[in-house]
Enzyme design. Sequence first.
Site, PDB file in Angstrom:
ATOM      1  N   SER A 143       0.853  -1.190   0.000  1.00 16.08           N
ATOM      2  CA  SER A 143       0.000   0.000   0.000  1.00 16.08           C
ATOM      3  C   SER A 143       0.891   1.243   0.000  1.00 16.08           C
ATOM      4  O   SER A 143       2.007   1.213   0.543  1.00 16.08           O
ATOM      5  CB  SER A 143      -0.889   0.021   1.259  1.00 16.08           C
ATOM      6  OG  SER A 143      -1.523   1.273   1.416  1.00 16.08           O
ATOM      7  N   TYR A 157      -1.291  -0.232  10.447  1.00 18.22           N
ATOM      8  CA  TYR A 157      -1.465  -0.864   9.138  1.00 18.22           C
ATOM      9  C   TYR A 157      -0.333  -0.459   8.208  1.00 18.22           C
ATOM     10  O   TYR A 157       0.268  -1.297   7.524  1.00 18.22           O
ATOM     11  CB  TYR A 157      -2.822  -0.450   8.571  1.00 18.22           C
ATOM     12  CG  TYR A 157      -3.053  -0.776   7.112  1.00 18.22           C
ATOM     13  CD1 TYR A 157      -3.517  -2.029   6.725  1.00 18.22           C
ATOM     14  CD2 TYR A 157      -2.850   0.190   6.126  1.00 18.22           C
ATOM     15  CE1 TYR A 157      -3.760  -2.317   5.389  1.00 18.22           C
ATOM     16  CE2 TYR A 157      -3.087  -0.094   4.793  1.00 18.22           C
ATOM     17  CZ  TYR A 157      -3.537  -1.340   4.422  1.00 18.22           C
ATOM     18  OH  TYR A 157      -3.776  -1.621   3.107  1.00 18.22           O
TER      19      TYR A 157
END
Length: 227
Positions: A143, A157
Amino acid sequence: MPEVVIITGAGRGIGAATARAAALRDYAVCVNYVRDEHAARSVVGRIAAAGGRAVAVRGDVAVPEDVVRLFDQAERAFGPVTALVNNAGTTGRITRFEALDLPTLRRVIDVNLIGCMLCAQEAVRRFSNVHGGKGGSIVNVSSVAATLGSPGEYVHYAATKAAIETFTIGLAREVAGEGIRVNAVAPGTVETEIHAAGGDPDRPARVAARIPLGRVGGPEEIAAAII
């Protein structure tokens, strides 16, 4: 023998789009899921309706025994696995870091990082020509959070995704001579259910203005890069 791919977390979002795209490239697809059997079987049904081959296999990527069973069931259905997409991931609830509870932190690390590593480890054991395999490909889904850090939302995250990118580089160099390619795809904000699961279903619309294209991505666009 067909090309066979395992896609973790493939019941929805990027994983489901990747499963459909892989089937169009004549891959036999193992659609992994952990809870939503209906969603996974829906993906399998769409692939079958289009003339492709797919099977749904339940398994928690953070559980070693589940990972071995996932590969075993894929092989029983289609033959030797030749590709792995480590897509399964979770953010937990969107929150500032100091408010993050320990169970959520552990689950995010277990799924995003440990799960990715366990699946990649099993893939190497089966793909590597050192172990009698015929090679293969691993794609880890990272990501842009890995470089942006996601302050005020989910820095935990982001940290797991940064770790995945380091892991990808190291593993790629370790097994390149054994017939295995290891790559990562790092999407920006994508229109999937992960935002609602994190407690902010309107997040894609909220962040679109700061994206250079002026819009968020679609799962099919990320799937194309993975394939």
